[in-house]
Scaffold this motif. Structure first.
Motif, PDB file in Angstrom:
ATOM      1  N   PRO A  20       1.114  -0.854   0.055  1.00  0.00           N
ATOM      2  CA  PRO A  20       0.574  -0.203   0.270  1.00  0.00           C
ATOM      3  C   PRO A  20       1.230   1.773   0.039  1.00  0.00           C
ATOM      4  O   PRO A  20       2.382   1.366   0.210  1.00  0.00           O
ATOM      5  CB  PRO A  20      -0.769  -0.556   1.565  1.00  0.00           C
ATOM      6  CG  PRO A  20      -0.463  -1.113   1.844  1.00  0.00           C
ATOM      7  CD  PRO A  20       0.786  -1.929   1.373  1.00  0.00           C
ATOM      8  N   GLN A  22       0.300   4.239   1.539  1.00  0.00           N
ATOM      9  CA  GLN A  22       0.229   4.587   3.118  1.00  0.00           C
ATOM     10  C   GLN A  22      -0.500   3.668   3.714  1.00  0.00           C
ATOM     11  O   GLN A  22      -1.450   3.021   4.045  1.00  0.00           O
ATOM     12  CB  GLN A  22      -0.447   5.876   3.395  1.00  0.00           C
ATOM     13  CG  GLN A  22       0.761   7.188   2.823  1.00  0.00           C
ATOM     14  CD  GLN A  22       1.622   7.538   3.200  1.00  0.00           C
ATOM     15  OE1 GLN A  22       2.549   7.237   4.683  1.00  0.00           O
ATOM     16  NE2 GLN A  22       2.722   8.126   2.645  1.00  0.00           N
ATOM     17  N   HIS A  58      15.046  -0.878   2.196  1.00  0.00           N
ATOM     18  CA  HIS A  58      16.260  -1.682   1.667  1.00  0.00           C
ATOM     19  C   HIS A  58      16.389  -1.400   0.531  1.00  0.00           C
ATOM     20  O   HIS A  58      17.253  -2.481  -0.358  1.00  0.00           O
ATOM     21  CB  HIS A  58      16.423  -2.403   2.709  1.00  0.00           C
ATOM     22  CG  HIS A  58      15.634  -3.824   2.246  1.00  0.00           C
ATOM     23  ND1 HIS A  58      14.231  -2.755   2.610  1.00  0.00           N
ATOM     24  CD2 HIS A  58      15.689  -4.598   2.045  1.00  0.00           C
ATOM     25  CE1 HIS A  58      13.324  -4.555   2.360  1.00  0.00           C
ATOM     26  NE2 HIS A  58      13.959  -5.312   2.285  1.00  0.00           N
ATOM     27  N   LYS A  59      14.872  -1.847  -0.402  1.00  0.00           N
ATOM     28  CA  LYS A  59      14.722  -1.792  -1.065  1.00  0.00           C
ATOM     29  C   LYS A  59      15.064  -0.755  -3.036  1.00  0.00           C
ATOM     30  O   LYS A  59      15.033  -1.202  -4.027  1.00  0.00           O
ATOM     31  CB  LYS A  59      13.524  -3.033  -2.073  1.00  0.00           C
ATOM     32  CG  LYS A  59      13.422  -4.287  -1.275  1.00  0.00           C
ATOM     33  CD  LYS A  59      13.726  -5.461  -2.070  1.00  0.00           C
ATOM     34  CE  LYS A  59      13.773  -6.970  -1.809  1.00  0.00           C
ATOM     35  NZ  LYS A  59      12.677  -7.752  -1.780  1.00  0.00           N
ATOM     36  N   ARG A  82       6.105  11.091   0.075  1.00  0.00           N
ATOM     37  CA  ARG A  82       6.694  10.027   1.012  1.00  0.00           C
ATOM     38  C   ARG A  82       7.312   9.250  -0.362  1.00  0.00           C
ATOM     39  O   ARG A  82       7.296   7.982   0.525  1.00  0.00           O
ATOM     40  CB  ARG A  82       6.004   9.755   1.447  1.00  0.00           C
ATOM     41  CG  ARG A  82       5.493  10.649   2.831  1.00  0.00           C
ATOM     42  CD  ARG A  82       5.787  11.063   3.260  1.00  0.00           C
ATOM     43  NE  ARG A  82       5.142  11.630   4.851  1.00  0.00           N
ATOM     44  CZ  ARG A  82       4.193  11.389   6.126  1.00  0.00           C
ATOM     45  NH1 ARG A  82       4.693  10.238   5.885  1.00  0.00           N
ATOM     46  NH2 ARG A  82       3.921  11.951   6.927  1.00  0.00           N
ATOM     47  N   MET A  92       8.648   5.717   7.542  1.00  0.00           N
ATOM     48  CA  MET A  92       8.191   6.237   8.490  1.00  0.00           C
ATOM     49  C   MET A  92       6.717   5.514   8.639  1.00  0.00           C
ATOM     50  O   MET A  92       6.134   6.151   7.748  1.00  0.00           O
ATOM     51  CB  MET A  92       8.400   7.412   8.949  1.00  0.00           C
ATOM     52  CG  MET A  92       7.401   7.859  10.539  1.00  0.00           C
ATOM     53  SD  MET A  92       7.250   9.943  10.402  1.00  0.00           S
ATOM     54  CE  MET A  92       5.257   9.328   9.737  1.00  0.00           C
ATOM     55  N   ASP A 111       2.916  -0.499   6.061  1.00  0.00           N
ATOM     56  CA  ASP A 111       2.844  -0.544   4.336  1.00  0.00           C
ATOM     57  C   ASP A 111       4.697  -0.889   4.050  1.00  0.00           C
ATOM     58  O   ASP A 111       4.579  -0.618   2.304  1.00  0.00           O
ATOM     59  CB  ASP A 111       2.646   0.640   4.056  1.00  0.00           C
ATOM     60  CG  ASP A 111       3.830   1.963   4.733  1.00  0.00           C
ATOM     61  OD1 ASP A 111       4.008   1.452   5.457  1.00  0.00           O
ATOM     62  OD2 ASP A 111       3.781   3.223   4.354  1.00  0.00           O
ATOM     63  N   LEU A 113       7.999  -3.151   3.179  1.00  0.00           N
ATOM     64  CA  LEU A 113       8.040  -4.259   2.391  1.00  0.00           C
ATOM     65  C   LEU A 113       8.416  -5.108   3.083  1.00  0.00           C
ATOM     66  O   LEU A 113       9.613  -4.599   4.407  1.00  0.00           O
ATOM     67  CB  LEU A 113       9.309  -4.365   1.795  1.00  0.00           C
ATOM     68  CG  LEU A 113       8.554  -3.261   0.042  1.00  0.00           C
ATOM     69  CD1 LEU A 113       9.658  -3.302  -0.922  1.00  0.00           C
ATOM     70  CD2 LEU A 113       7.258  -3.478  -0.489  1.00  0.00           C
ATOM     71  N   SER A 116      12.191  -5.477   5.836  1.00  0.00           N
ATOM     72  CA  SER A 116      12.561  -4.169   6.145  1.00  0.00           C
ATOM     73  C   SER A 116      13.907  -3.794   7.070  1.00  0.00           C
ATOM     74  O   SER A 116      13.071  -4.182   8.235  1.00  0.00           O
ATOM     75  CB  SER A 116      11.596  -2.949   6.072  1.00  0.00           C
ATOM     76  OG  SER A 116      10.756  -2.379   5.078  1.00  0.00           O
TER      77      SER A 116
HETATM   78  C1  LIG Z   1       5.043   6.026   0.001  1.00  0.00           C
HETATM   79  S1  LIG Z   1       6.061   4.999   0.780  1.00  0.00           S
HETATM   80  C2  LIG Z   1       5.833   4.983   2.133  1.00  0.00           C
HETATM   81  C3  LIG Z   1       6.424   4.860   2.807  1.00  0.00           C
HETATM   82  C4  LIG Z   1       5.805   5.548   4.235  1.00  0.00           C
HETATM   83  N1  LIG Z   1       4.451   5.968   4.844  1.00  0.00           N
HETATM   84  C5  LIG Z   1       5.854   6.486   4.758  1.00  0.00           C
HETATM   85  O1  LIG Z   1       5.544   7.888   4.960  1.00  0.00           O
HETATM   86  O2  LIG Z   1       7.852   7.053   4.477  1.00  0.00           O
HETATM   87  C6  LIG Z   1       4.913   3.649   0.394  1.00  0.00           C
HETATM   88  C7  LIG Z   1       5.876   2.414  -0.354  1.00  0.00           C
HETATM   89  O3  LIG Z   1       6.906   2.479  -0.233  1.00  0.00           O
HETATM   90  C8  LIG Z   1       7.794   0.957  -0.650  1.00  0.00           C
HETATM   91  N2  LIG Z   1       8.244   0.665   0.494  1.00  0.00           N
HETATM   92  C9  LIG Z   1       7.885   0.292   1.498  1.00  0.00           C
HETATM   93  N3  LIG Z   1       9.520  -0.206   2.181  1.00  0.00           N
HETATM   94  C10 LIG Z   1       9.750  -0.337   1.357  1.00  0.00           C
HETATM   95  C11 LIG Z   1      11.403  -0.907   1.348  1.00  0.00           C
HETATM   96  N4  LIG Z   1      11.687  -1.456   2.349  1.00  0.00           N
HETATM   97  N5  LIG Z   1      11.617  -0.888  -0.220  1.00  0.00           N
HETATM   98  C12 LIG Z   1      11.483  -0.518  -0.672  1.00  0.00           C
HETATM   99  N6  LIG Z   1      10.634   0.654  -0.938  1.00  0.00           N
HETATM  100  C13 LIG Z   1       9.615   0.285  -0.089  1.00  0.00           C
HETATM  101  C14 LIG Z   1       6.675   0.373  -1.259  1.00  0.00           C
HETATM  102  O4  LIG Z   1       6.085   0.253  -2.324  1.00  0.00           O
HETATM  103  C15 LIG Z   1       4.924   1.181  -0.773  1.00  0.00           C
HETATM  104  O5  LIG Z   1       3.985   1.311  -1.236  1.00  0.00           O
END
Ligand SMILES: C[S@@+](CC[C@H](N)C(=O)[O-])C[C@H]1O[C@@H](n2cnc3c(N)ncnc32)[C@H](O)[C@@H]1O
Length: 146
Positions: A20, A22, A58-59, A82, A92, A111, A113, A116
């Motif tokens: 997702p 958020q 991390h990805k 974000r 965050m 949200d 991965l 993480s």
């Molecule tokens: C728009 S970001 C918002 C993340 C967090 N709520 C923030 O505001 O910092 C959410 C997206 O980050 C990506 N994501 C989440 N964990 C990740 C990870 N460990 N490495 C790379 N991308 C990640 C996923 O595609 C997810 O849909």
């Protein structure tokens, strides 16, 4: 500056396309495993309904200073979004804390991965974080009413 993970997040989302955007859009359950040597630091966390997770994207690789966010087709400054591709790759998420067993927290609304790296946990306290008069910039009119 050297930042060492204090644990790891387990989530049902294995890759970026499936996660997702958020936490407020997610009902997914995740686990937050804190390394045993930090377990004592979880004392008293149980009284909080929500916690803030700080973690590494991390990805993610690299970043652009102007990005096209999912809610707009125009370029926006990276730091006005974000987006997960950022110079320091820090994510965050405010999630609901639904349980704890020793060093493992169960949370709802994840949200991040799977796998993480967890950098920090803080209690979510509206008194510290919520503000009455808030402007939400280019996101105005693009989010569901609260
Ligand atoms: C728009 S970001 C918002 C993340 C967090 N709520 C923030 O505001 O910092 C959410 C997206 O980050 C990506 N994501 C989440 N964990 C990740 C990870 N460990 N490495 C790379 N991308 C990640 C996923 O595609 C997810 O849909």
């Amino acid at each position: 500056m050297i930042v060492k993970p204090i644990g790891v997040i387990s989530s049902p989302f294995k890759n970026r396309g499936t996660a997702p955007i958020q936490p407020f859009q997610s009902k997914a359950i995740g686990k937050v495993t804190v390394h045993k040597k930090y377990q004592k630091g979880l004392t008293d966390i149980d009284g909080f309904s929500h916690i803030i997770l700080l973690y590494q994207f991390h990805k993610s690789k690299g970043y652009d200073l102007l990005v096209r966010p999912y809610l707009d087709d125009k370029l926006k400054g990276l730091f006005a979004t974000r987006a997960p591709r950022r110079p320091n790759q820090i994510g965050m998420s405010v999630v609901e804390l639904i349980g704890r067993k020793d060093n493992v927290l169960t949370v709802k609304g994840i949200d991040a991965l799977d796998k993480s790296p967890l950098l920090d946990i803080k209690p979510f306290v509206p008194h510290f974080s919520a503000r009455k008069k808030v402007k939400i910039g280019w996101l105005k009119g693009k989010l569901p009413n609260k």
